[in-house]
Write a protein that holds these residues in place. Structure first.
Motif, PDB file in Angstrom:
ATOM      1  N   ALA A  54       0.832  -1.209   0.000  1.00  0.00           N
ATOM      2  CA  ALA A  54       0.000   0.000   0.000  1.00  0.00           C
ATOM      3  C   ALA A  54       0.866   1.258   0.000  1.00  0.00           C
ATOM      4  O   ALA A  54       0.566   2.221  -0.729  1.00  0.00           O
ATOM      5  N   ARG A  55       1.915   1.271   0.793  1.00  0.00           N
ATOM      6  CA  ARG A  55       2.777   2.459   0.861  1.00  0.00           C
ATOM      7  C   ARG A  55       3.464   2.717  -0.475  1.00  0.00           C
ATOM      8  O   ARG A  55       3.553   3.863  -0.933  1.00  0.00           O
ATOM      9  N   LYS A  81       2.515   1.672  -3.512  1.00  0.00           N
ATOM     10  CA  LYS A  81       1.539   2.072  -4.528  1.00  0.00           C
ATOM     11  C   LYS A  81       1.149   3.543  -4.357  1.00  0.00           C
ATOM     12  O   LYS A  81       0.928   4.262  -5.352  1.00  0.00           O
ATOM     13  N   ALA A  82       1.067   4.011  -3.103  1.00  0.00           N
ATOM     14  CA  ALA A  82       0.736   5.411  -2.849  1.00  0.00           C
ATOM     15  C   ALA A  82       1.814   6.339  -3.406  1.00  0.00           C
ATOM     16  O   ALA A  82       1.523   7.488  -3.739  1.00  0.00           O
ATOM     17  N   ARG A  83       3.031   5.847  -3.512  1.00  0.00           N
ATOM     18  CA  ARG A  83       4.139   6.632  -4.073  1.00  0.00           C
ATOM     19  C   ARG A  83       4.212   6.520  -5.591  1.00  0.00           C
ATOM     20  O   ARG A  83       5.060   7.148  -6.225  1.00  0.00           O
ATOM     21  N   GLY A  84       3.348   5.707  -6.175  1.00  0.00           N
ATOM     22  CA  GLY A  84       3.374   5.533  -7.625  1.00  0.00           C
ATOM     23  C   GLY A  84       4.321   4.456  -8.103  1.00  0.00           C
ATOM     24  O   GLY A  84       4.582   4.343  -9.306  1.00  0.00           O
ATOM     25  N   ASP A 122       0.793  -5.076  -9.893  1.00  0.00           N
ATOM     26  CA  ASP A 122       0.758  -4.199 -11.065  1.00  0.00           C
ATOM     27  C   ASP A 122       1.482  -4.848 -12.242  1.00  0.00           C
ATOM     28  O   ASP A 122       1.257  -4.478 -13.392  1.00  0.00           O
TER      29      ASP A 122
END
Length: 240
Positions: A51-52, A54-57, A70
């Motif tokens: 989650a962390r 993915k939040a950063r892209g 992904d």
């Protein structure tokens, strides 16, 4: 994706993480921790890290969690510059590995040498076949089963092929389709579809059958004309 010299985040411990580290290092990647800047990450058993990141892209491969991935990592067979990848979208790594093992036994050890020879001859091939369609057909015929450059035969005499290369005439192959199931295609029909430039077909031929043709092949409902266009032509007749 070319990973040589590029950072890839790896999070996790144990045998699975160690295996992923070996895979990344083999590809030349620089393995880094979660706080580093990277475009890709592989995470073993840490949904919070997923989650962390993915939040950063960051694009994440969550091992054994295809719903969180992904991107996925296929099973690969390497023969020098030739790489065959078998992927299941993360659904079954075991199946991909089993298929890889089968393919390993089929491919000659010197297959990479054929790839390098074709690469070295690319300008001469282009000069000999300036038309893109004719060039693709000539290379396809040479590499086909029984062709002069058949990659499974282990004899990749590219120079000899170019010395005797001739323009390939238009070819028509007619097949009777007796089932909508593509697995019922004969080996000859499957090979012809994979090489075809144009596929003429009866209106009732199933889409699953037509999908076995090359993605860029022209599909035409009807019969081929009396004067054939250049290339490999397949005509599928409905005999159900």
């Amino acid at each position: 994706m070319r990973l040589r010299g590029r950072p890839v985040i790896l999070i996790g411990t144990g045998e699975m993480a160690a295996a992923k580290r070996r895979l990344l290092e083999r590809a030349g990647a620089v393995v880094v921790g979660e706080d580093a800047q990277a475009a890709l990450a592989i995470v073993v058993d840490d949904e919070g890290a997923v989650a962390r990141l993915k939040a950063r892209g960051v694009l994440v491969n969550a091992v054994d969690r295809p719903d969180l991935c992904d991107f996925t990592l296929p099973a690969i067979v390497e023969r020098g510059d030739v790489i065959v990848a078998v992927g299941t979208g993360g659904v079954s790594a075991g199946l991909a590995a089993a298929l890889r093992q089968r393919i390993e036994a089929w491919l000659p050890a010197d297959l990479g040498a054929l790839a390098r020879a074709l690469h070295a001859a690319r300008e001469r091939i282009r000069a000999r076949y300036p038309d893109g369609g004719e060039r693709r057909r000539a290379i396809g015929a040479a590499l086909a089963p029984g062709g002069v450059l058949d990659p499974l035969a282990g004899d990749g005499d590219v120079e000899g092929w170019l010395a005797g290369a001739e323009a390939a005439p238009a070819r028509l192959a007619v097949f009777a389709i007796t089932s909508p199931d593509p697995d019922q295609l004969t080996l000859a029909a499957a090979r012809a579809l994979a090489q075809a430039d144009r596929v003429y077909h009866a209106p009732g031929i199933a889409a699953a059958i037509l999908d076995r043709a090359r993605a860029d092949a022209v599909r035409i409902a009807g019969s081929p004309p009396a004067e054939l266009p250049p290339g490999i032509i397949v005509h599928l007749e409905d005999r159900r």
